[in-house]
Design an enzyme around this catalytic site. Structure first.
Site, short mmCIF file in Angstrom:
data_model
loop_
_atom_site.label_atom_id
_atom_site.label_comp_id
_atom_site.label_asym_id
_atom_site.label_seq_id
_atom_site.Cartn_x
_atom_site.Cartn_y
_atom_site.Cartn_z
CE1 TYR A 535 -4.11 -1.76 -0.08
CE2 TYR A 535 -2.97 -3.25 1.41
CZ TYR A 535 -4.03 -2.98 0.56
OH TYR A 535 -4.99 -3.92 0.33
CG MET A 536 3.39 2.60 2.07
SD MET A 536 2.87 4.29 2.36
CE MET A 536 4.45 5.03 2.74
CG ASP A 656 -5.64 2.02 -0.53
OD1 ASP A 656 -6.13 1.33 0.39
OD2 ASP A 656 -4.75 2.88 -0.34
CD GLU A 681 -9.67 1.74 2.42
OE1 GLU A 681 -9.36 1.23 3.50
OE2 GLU A 681 -8.84 2.32 1.68
CB SER A 685 -15.20 8.70 12.14
OG SER A 685 -13.81 8.48 12.13
CD GLN A 702 -26.44 12.04 1.15
OE1 GLN A 702 -27.57 11.67 1.44
NE2 GLN A 702 -25.98 12.03 -0.10
CD1 TRP A 751 -31.33 5.55 2.19
CD2 TRP A 751 -29.63 7.00 2.29
NE1 TRP A 751 -31.63 6.47 3.16
CE2 TRP A 751 -30.60 7.37 3.25
CE3 TRP A 751 -28.46 7.76 2.19
CZ2 TRP A 751 -30.44 8.48 4.08
CZ3 TRP A 751 -28.31 8.86 3.02
CH2 TRP A 751 -29.28 9.21 3.96
CD1 TRP A 752 -27.55 2.87 -5.82
CD2 TRP A 752 -26.40 4.76 -5.58
NE1 TRP A 752 -27.25 3.31 -7.07
CE2 TRP A 752 -26.54 4.48 -6.96
CE3 TRP A 752 -25.70 5.90 -5.20
CZ2 TRP A 752 -26.00 5.30 -7.94
CZ3 TRP A 752 -25.17 6.71 -6.18
CH2 TRP A 752 -25.31 6.42 -7.53
CG ASP A 764 -6.78 -1.81 6.43
OD1 ASP A 764 -5.56 -1.98 6.59
OD2 ASP A 764 -7.26 -1.29 5.42
CD GLN A 769 -3.21 -3.34 9.51
OE1 GLN A 769 -2.65 -2.28 9.77
NE2 GLN A 769 -3.96 -3.50 8.43
#
Length: 877
Positions: A535-536, A656, A681, A685, A702, A751-752, A764, A769
């Site tokens: 992921y880097m 990502d 992704e 929060s 939303q 909603w969708w 993750d 992790q």
């Protein structure tokens, strides 16, 4: 103490060219047909508005072009077929002066402290306030200025203010390039320190006052410091120059247009022509191709081509229509050969604005079916020959009302009636969201069914088509959205890289994963990376990673394809690790095939000294954030994604950290690489009050919906909202949380559903992790929920190869056996403290929680198909 003033400048802009949409507006709109005088086809058009590059289309010269045809060619030709398509395009207008605006303010989406709240502000839950703008005393070119004044105490640690605008009359919200307006109170030149108390912000008429907008400028403190007149002016001017910023405030409304398409044949030469006639203003480009008798694939028409035509990616033609002599629109006459069975096209108004037919291509039949139509009807002596338009404009000719044709026609009629219903509800000012949501969900289901009919049918009246063929799930569908029947397996965890042979290890499990019922597998990031997990990323074209080399990856993809499983590549587009340092010792110079310099890095990333534009999203602080607004960056990434599709064989993407850049760029990447399935992704929060999760998570879902909408619906997103609510519901035995106030699922899936990828764990949140691990021992309740509900379920690798495998396999079998898909109809029948229950498509019932539940008795007989600790699933017999 400093003052913050908000003053939107409300006045009309100069007359804009019709059809030209400003750069900052990027939203999609749905138009519907009302009139149908003569047409054979009946259609719903979807117009997309987006940013305008302020450049008009230039005349195009192409070899092999014909001489410009004249209207005399049409007059002398025999008319075989004609259709008028209604079009709706958005047009940007200024806000009216008498509109009332509400300023929705927050500080980093935490509620502003009481001392910052202007008079008449209303508290919005626990994260914002709503403040009405008042008429100010200032004027801009004779127009009224509206403003809000905020007291700002520099002793309060606030790094920024976020806000959006709301038009009270219509309820419309206004953002900046699809995101919140954001005013930073930190000084980036001073290490990100908070601006001192002698500075503030206000909104004031700016220099660019040809358009309505807001100009933010710094103001001095209200503290009584003594300056000489000259010193004070110098300090004031210096601050203004540093903090001035203007935001445009525009909105859009629809303009109705039409496009008439006619098929003619010359009486002398028997040459066929397709004539386009529209009242669309400005330059109109027809992006078109033809279909041959043996299929529906786009092909480039044979030469000669019309004037002002160019070839687009060896797949289609782009022809600029000619302006009419009276200046009221455009027209064109395109020659086609006898082998052409249909013409397919979309309309391009500018670089980002396209008009199509209900989300699909316009389809005009031109082959032998149409040529013999008149004779066919005449031989019967009655008008028993019909052209029936399915949801994409596909024409089918039939001598009598065949069951399959009647069925498809009824679907279209039902969709039109539902569209009329929801329009009627809105025109009456109906407050019931439940009715509107129910209608929209039914429309989506019918449209999906009609679309599968189109994909599984053949445009021929001679070959009978059965109902089972019509209802067969689609194989090749709209880019990025799949068929709706996908079941996703995450094919790795956080530790999969450690052996260095993951591709080989997973290759041995391809048959087993396919037999369990998975249709799509998500593989780890394939590129060279600074971090072993991938992921880097560093050199994007180097596919030798800690999971294996490129040959092993290609072999793994091939093995999955052999067992009927499609493969998603995990692509990191938000950031990239550099190869070299600049003269200041900052790592922002890239190597490899994509040898970008610091122009590829966003300017507001304080750690990497980028020379690009400001970021369109949130920052990922561990690596340089890529500036996707740069043309060379987007072109390189599109080319890379297409290379991955061709070289490796990927069928789609897991994207990502999509919070880091605007979803409109994702739309570009999806359209360029044409994946079968794509999911982003968007991690955010959820809402909590004093450590307890709020029941209403509408704001959270939303934000995910907004991102999907920014992609124009070309990609789905992981339903983080549903995962979070399942956590709390199961941990605290509060199953009532699984039903929102409208009786729908409380996550994105409510909603969708066709864009919601539901999950309970990933590399993750779980694995080693464990950032947000699903409640231990309750995993099967989570899978009983997502594998029986609408949406696209994703199952984590660690759960597949564990004691849960047998139970998960049972649930997948139930889903497949009952053809549950991402758009299935859901009815929640119970949501109480200790039990949640629902019925799906009237064929499957599920309950989770320790409480008691039995499916409703009646004409259906329910049999237990799967059960475990605190969950049970039934099927009808």
């Amino acid at each position: 103490m400093a003052l913050v003033h908000w003053k939107p400048v409300l006045h009309r802009p100069p007359q804009e060219t019709p059809g030209v949409i400003p750069r900052w507006k990027r939203r999609s709109f749905l138009g519907r047909q009302i009139c149908r005088p003569r047409p054979v086809f009946r259609s719903i058009c979807c117009s997309k508005s987006s940013k305008d590059d302020r450049k008009r289309t230039r005349p195009i010269v192409s070899s092999g072009a014909t001489q410009t045809p004249s209207l005399a060619d049409v007059d002398e030709a025999k008319l075989l077929f004609t259709e008028t398509f209604p079009l709706k395009r958005p047009q940007t207008i200024a806000l009216q002066q008498d509109m009332i605006l509400l300023l929705h303010i927050c500080s980093e989406w935490d509620q502003p402290p009481p001392e910052m709240r202007p008079p008449d502000s209303v508290v919005i839950k626990d994260y914002a306030i709503e403040t009405p703008l008042k008429k100010g005393t200032s004027l801009s070119e004779g127009h009224i200025i509206y403003e809000a004044q905020i007291d700002f105490d520099s002793n309060i640690p606030i790094s920024a203010i976020h806000f959006v605008l709301k038009e009270e009359e219509t309820g419309a919200w206004f953002q900046h390039k699809g995101r919140d307006f954001r005013i930073s109170f930190t000084d980036s030149s001073n290490g990100g320190n908070t601006v001192d108390g002698s500075r503030g912000f206000s909104i004031w008429p700016g220099a660019l006052n040809q358009i309505p907008g807001m100009l933010l400028k710094a103001e001095g403190s209200t503290s009584k410091q003594k300056y000489s007149k000259d010193t004070k002016i110098l300090k004031h001017d210096r601050i203004i120059a540093r903090f001035n910023k203007e935001f445009p405030i525009l909105k859009e409304e629809f303009v109705s247009n039409f496009m008439t398409v006619s098929l003619t044949r010359s009486e002398d030469t028997h040459q066929k022509f397709v004539q386009f006639d529209t009242d669309l203003p400005g330059d109109v480009v027809v992006h078109w191709g033809v279909c041959k008798a043996d299929g529906r694939k786009w092909e480039i028409p044979t030469t000669p081509h019309p004037p002002r035509t160019k070839i687009f990616r060896q797949k289609a033609l782009q022809t600029v229509l000619q302006p009419k002599e009276d200046g009221q629109g455009n027209w064109g006459l395109f020659p086609i050969d006898e082998e052409t069975s249909a013409v397919v096209f979309v309309l391009k108004l500018n670089e980002y604005t396209w008009l199509n037919n209900m989300g699909a291509d316009f389809f005009v039949p031109t082959g032998n079916v149409i040529n013999s139509l008149a004779e066919f009807g005449s031989a019967l002596g009655t008008e028993t020959s019909e052209l029936v338009n399915d949801s994409t404009g596909q024409a089918q000719v039939t001598a009598e009302k065949d069951n399959s044709v009647t069925y498809s026609y009824e679907i279209i009629k039902e969709i039109k009636n539902l569209v009329s219903d929801i329009s009627s509800e809105r025109s009456k000012g109906a407050k019931s969201k439940e009715a509107q949501e129910s209608i929209l969900q039914e429309i989506e289901k019918l449209a999906a069914e009609a679309y599968s009919i189109f994909r599984s049918s053949i445009p021929s009246y001679a070959e009978p088509v059965t109902d089972s063929d019509l209802l067969k799930p689609a194989v090749e569908l709209t880019s990025g959205t799949g068929s709706g029947y996908e079941i996703l397996c995450q094919g790795f965890n956080w530790e999969s890289h450690r052996s260095g042979k993951w591709y080989a290890e997973l290759s041995a499990k391809t048959v087993e994963l396919s037999s369990l019922g998975f249709t799509v597998v998500w593989l780890p990031p394939p590129t060279e990376s600074v971090s072993p997990e991938g992921y880097m990323p560093k050199d994007l074209y180097n596919l030798d990673s800690r999971y294996g080399n490129i040959d092993e990856l290609k072999q793994l993809v091939k093995r999955f394809h052999e067992v009927g499983v499609k493969v998603l590549g995990d692509v990191v587009l938000n950031h990239r690790c550099a190869h070299y340092q600049n003269k200041n010792g900052v790592w922002n110079i890239f190597g490899g095939r994509l040898n970008w310099d610091d122009r590829a890095v966003v300017a507001d990333d304080p750690h990497f000294q980028g020379r690009g534009n400001k970021s369109s999203g949130d920052s990922f602080h561990a690596a340089p954030n890529i500036d996707h607004s740069q043309d060379f960056v987007r072109n390189d990434l599109k080319e890379w994604l297409c290379w991955l599709r061709k070289e490796v064989g990927y069928d789609g993407w897991r994207l990502d950290f999509v919070r880091g850049f605007w979803g409109g760029y994702v739309k570009d990447y999806i359209e360029a690489s044409e994946p079968y399935f794509a999911v982003g992704e968007y991690w955010d929060s959820l809402s909590y009050t004093y450590g307890e999760m709020d029941h209403n998570q509408d704001a959270h879902r939303q934000r995910i919906i907004d991102w999907i909408n920014a992609t124009n619906g070309t990609a789905g997103a992981f339903d983080v909202t549903t995962k979070g609510i399942l956590h709390t519901a199961l941990e605290r035995c509060e199953y009532w949380r699984l039903c929102d106030e409208h009786g729908k699922p409380p996550g994105v899936v409510g909603w969708w559903p066709s864009r919601a990828v539901t999950f309970i764990e990933n590399h993750d949140t779980g694995s080693t992790q464990g950032h947000w691990r699903f409640p231990s021992g309750k995993e099967m309740q989570g899978y009983a929920y997502i594998l029986t509900h609408p949406g696209t379920p994703a199952v984590f690798y660690d759960h597949i190869f564990s004691h849960c495998q047998h139970d998960i396999s049972k649930l997948i079998s139930i889903r497949n056996r009952n053809k549950i898909n991402c758009r299935s109809m859901l009815k929640i029948t119970k949501a109480e403290r200790d039990v949640y229950a629902a019925v799906i498509d009237e064929k499957v019932a599920v309950k989770i929680g320790p409480g008691h539940y039995e499916p409703p008795n009646g004409s259906k007989r329910w049999n237990v198909a799967a059960e475990g600790v605190n969950y049970r699933v039934w099927e009808t017999s």
